[in-house]
Design a protein around this motif. Structure first.
Motif, short mmCIF file in Angstrom:
data_model
loop_
_atom_site.label_atom_id
_atom_site.label_comp_id
_atom_site.label_asym_id
_atom_site.label_seq_id
_atom_site.Cartn_x
_atom_site.Cartn_y
_atom_site.Cartn_z
N ARG A 163 0.81 -1.22 0.00
CA ARG A 163 0.00 0.00 0.00
C ARG A 163 0.84 1.27 0.00
O ARG A 163 0.30 2.37 -0.04
N THR A 164 2.17 1.13 0.06
CA THR A 164 3.02 2.33 0.11
C THR A 164 2.95 3.08 -1.21
O THR A 164 3.18 2.53 -2.27
N LYS A 165 2.63 4.38 -1.12
CA LYS A 165 2.48 5.22 -2.31
C LYS A 165 3.54 6.30 -2.40
O LYS A 165 3.85 6.78 -3.49
N ALA A 166 4.11 6.71 -1.25
CA ALA A 166 5.00 7.87 -1.26
C ALA A 166 5.89 7.86 -0.03
O ALA A 166 5.64 7.15 0.95
N ILE A 167 6.92 8.69 -0.09
CA ILE A 167 7.75 9.00 1.06
C ILE A 167 7.83 10.51 1.18
O ILE A 167 7.89 11.22 0.17
N LEU A 168 7.79 11.02 2.41
CA LEU A 168 7.80 12.46 2.66
C LEU A 168 9.10 12.84 3.33
O LEU A 168 9.49 12.24 4.34
N VAL A 169 9.77 13.83 2.77
CA VAL A 169 11.06 14.32 3.29
C VAL A 169 10.92 15.80 3.62
O VAL A 169 10.45 16.58 2.79
N PHE A 198 6.03 8.14 -5.11
CA PHE A 198 6.15 9.58 -5.13
C PHE A 198 7.11 10.00 -4.00
O PHE A 198 7.21 9.33 -2.97
N VAL A 199 7.75 11.15 -4.19
CA VAL A 199 8.49 11.80 -3.11
C VAL A 199 7.86 13.18 -2.90
O VAL A 199 7.81 13.99 -3.82
N PHE A 200 7.35 13.40 -1.70
CA PHE A 200 6.84 14.72 -1.31
C PHE A 200 7.90 15.37 -0.44
O PHE A 200 8.38 14.77 0.52
N THR A 201 8.29 16.58 -0.77
CA THR A 201 9.28 17.28 0.05
C THR A 201 8.71 18.59 0.57
O THR A 201 8.02 19.31 -0.15
N ASP A 202 9.00 18.87 1.81
CA ASP A 202 8.69 20.16 2.43
C ASP A 202 10.03 20.87 2.59
O ASP A 202 10.87 20.46 3.40
N GLU A 203 10.23 21.94 1.80
CA GLU A 203 11.49 22.66 1.80
C GLU A 203 11.31 24.12 2.23
O GLU A 203 12.01 25.03 1.77
N MET A 204 10.35 24.32 3.15
CA MET A 204 10.02 25.67 3.60
C MET A 204 11.23 26.40 4.17
O MET A 204 11.36 27.62 4.04
N TYR A 205 12.15 25.66 4.78
CA TYR A 205 13.29 26.31 5.46
C TYR A 205 14.57 26.23 4.63
O TYR A 205 15.68 26.22 5.17
N GLU A 206 14.41 26.19 3.29
CA GLU A 206 15.55 25.99 2.40
C GLU A 206 16.63 27.04 2.56
O GLU A 206 17.81 26.77 2.26
N HIS A 207 16.30 28.24 3.01
CA HIS A 207 17.30 29.31 3.13
C HIS A 207 17.84 29.45 4.55
O HIS A 207 18.62 30.37 4.81
N PHE A 208 17.48 28.52 5.43
CA PHE A 208 17.96 28.55 6.81
C PHE A 208 18.85 27.34 7.04
O PHE A 208 18.41 26.29 7.55
#
Length: 388
Positions: A163-169, A198-208
């Motif tokens: 059932r694995t569809k994605a990984i979140l980083v 799929f790979v979902f990434t949260d890169e909100m702090y990319e400049h920190f």
């Protein structure tokens, strides 16, 4: 007449008030210093403020395209090419949404079915887990081991099911401050390709990012552009968390579906505020982004030094603007009681570490946010020394 009691939906159980919000409420009640919520109450760059004012005065007060104002999408694409090497189509590959949270929600709605499993590293950002559950997806947790917050490929492989569809980083990560290395992201990329994820990434702090580290977008690695949805935004970069300007970047075939849900749920992000952040992207040079790392690195060093002096051993972050601290010696049964002890004793609010773990983890930790102006952060440091 038969009675039919009215009830809440089952999804309400996973979106009740977060510990972050709850501690902010407690802090306000006692008039304390709020280092719990990542509100980033530092000054907004003048070009961003003026851009929004000009947009209002010039009539940019109606709906934009559901994917976002063209000027903003072009500015985002230009910044991505320049700073990360990501080649994203401003016409079909960018969806501007109501914050990164809105972009992530629309991504999950578009690409996940109820029952789909998503691998997520722990400690995690609670909104990621709650949003997955709100759409009926199932988070599967893989632990990151302190102090470097490393992961084992064996544990990653053990988390995969049919059932694995994605990984979140999340990199740089909230709450740990981990910045995933190129080697680690290559491992994640190979893993995702091998299992068709799929790979979902949260890169909100990319400049920190601190100590000479560099942020790397996994979408720029070979073969990853077509399976990655990158989520980020300008809320933290420009200190406009209340403006709710975030975005999702990805292959146009995924972005189109994400855009349909964005239109349905939000119609569009606030029009003049889109133009304000577009003005910031166009007028602030790369020195601005480098300056964020320098300035917040100094805040990190100041605050982590105060935590250590106060007896709250910090896990020094590599990026973002949060720090997890060990509070196991403080009075209280669990992280929430210890966070409340800190608030009552010092007037400084932190988030219980249990908010970032499932199944009883994180009880010896609290998370502080150091995205504050210098005088506020200095006052918080002074107050925390009462815990010695």
């Amino acid at each position: 007449m038969a009675e039919f009691p009215l009830t809440l939906s089952s999804r309400c159980d996973c979106v009740m008030q977060s510990e972050i919000r709850a501690m902010s409420v407690e802090c306000a009640r006692v008039g304390g210093i709020n280092l719990s919520q990542g509100v980033c109450d530092t000054p907004v760059p003048q070009p961003v403020v003026q851009g929004a004012i000009d947009a209002v005065l010039q009539g940019s007060n109606t709906y934009t395209a559901h994917a976002g104002a063209r000027a903003l999408r072009e500015a985002i694409a230009a910044k991505q090419r320049r700073l990360t090497g990501m080649d994203v189509d401003p016409e079909g590959g960018i969806i501007v949404s109501a914050g990164a949270t809105g972009a992530m929600y629309c991504t999950f709605m578009a690409l996940l079915d109820p029952g789909d499993e998503v691998i997520i590293f722990e400690p995690f950002y609670g909104y990621h887990v709650a949003t997955l559950r709100a759409v009926g997806a199932v988070p599967v947790f893989v632990p990151l081991q302190p102090p470097c917050w490393s992961f084992g490929m064996g544990e990653l492989e053990a988390a995969v099911t049919p059932r694995t569809k994605a990984i979140l980083v999340n990199t740089p990560a909230n709450p740990s401050g981990k910045v995933f290395t190129r080697e680690e992201l290559l491992q994640v990329a190979e893993f995702a390709e091998r299992h068709g994820l799929f790979v979902f990434t949260d890169e909100m702090y990319e400049h920190f990012v601190f100590d000479g580290r560099e942020h790397l977008s996994i979408a720029t690695l070979p073969g990853m552009a077509g399976r990655t949805v990158t989520v980020s935004g300008l809320s933290k970069t420009f200190s406009v968390t209340g403006w709710r300007i975030g975005y999702a970047l990805g292959d146009p075939k995924w972005a189109a579906a994400i855009g349909h849900f964005n239109d349905l749920v939000y119609v569009c992000a606030p029009a003049p505020l889109q133009m304000g952040v577009a003005a910031g992207l166009l007028s602030l040079g790369d020195d601005y982004y480098r300056g964020l790392s320098v300035a917040y690195g100094a805040k990190r060093d100041l605050f982590c030094g105060a935590l250590a002096e106060a007896g709250l051993k910090p896990c020094v972050p590599e990026g973002a603007y949060y720090v997890l601290a060990d509070v196991s010696h403080l009075p209280g049964d669990g992280a929430r009681e210890r966070a409340m002890h800190i608030l009552r004793t010092t007037g400084v609010a932190a988030v219980p570490g249990s908010a970032f773990y499932h199944d009883g983890g994180g009880e010896s930790l609290v998370r502080f946010c150091f995205a504050k102006e210098e005088q506020v952060l200095a006052e918080a440091c002074e107050r925390l020394l009462r815990l010695r």
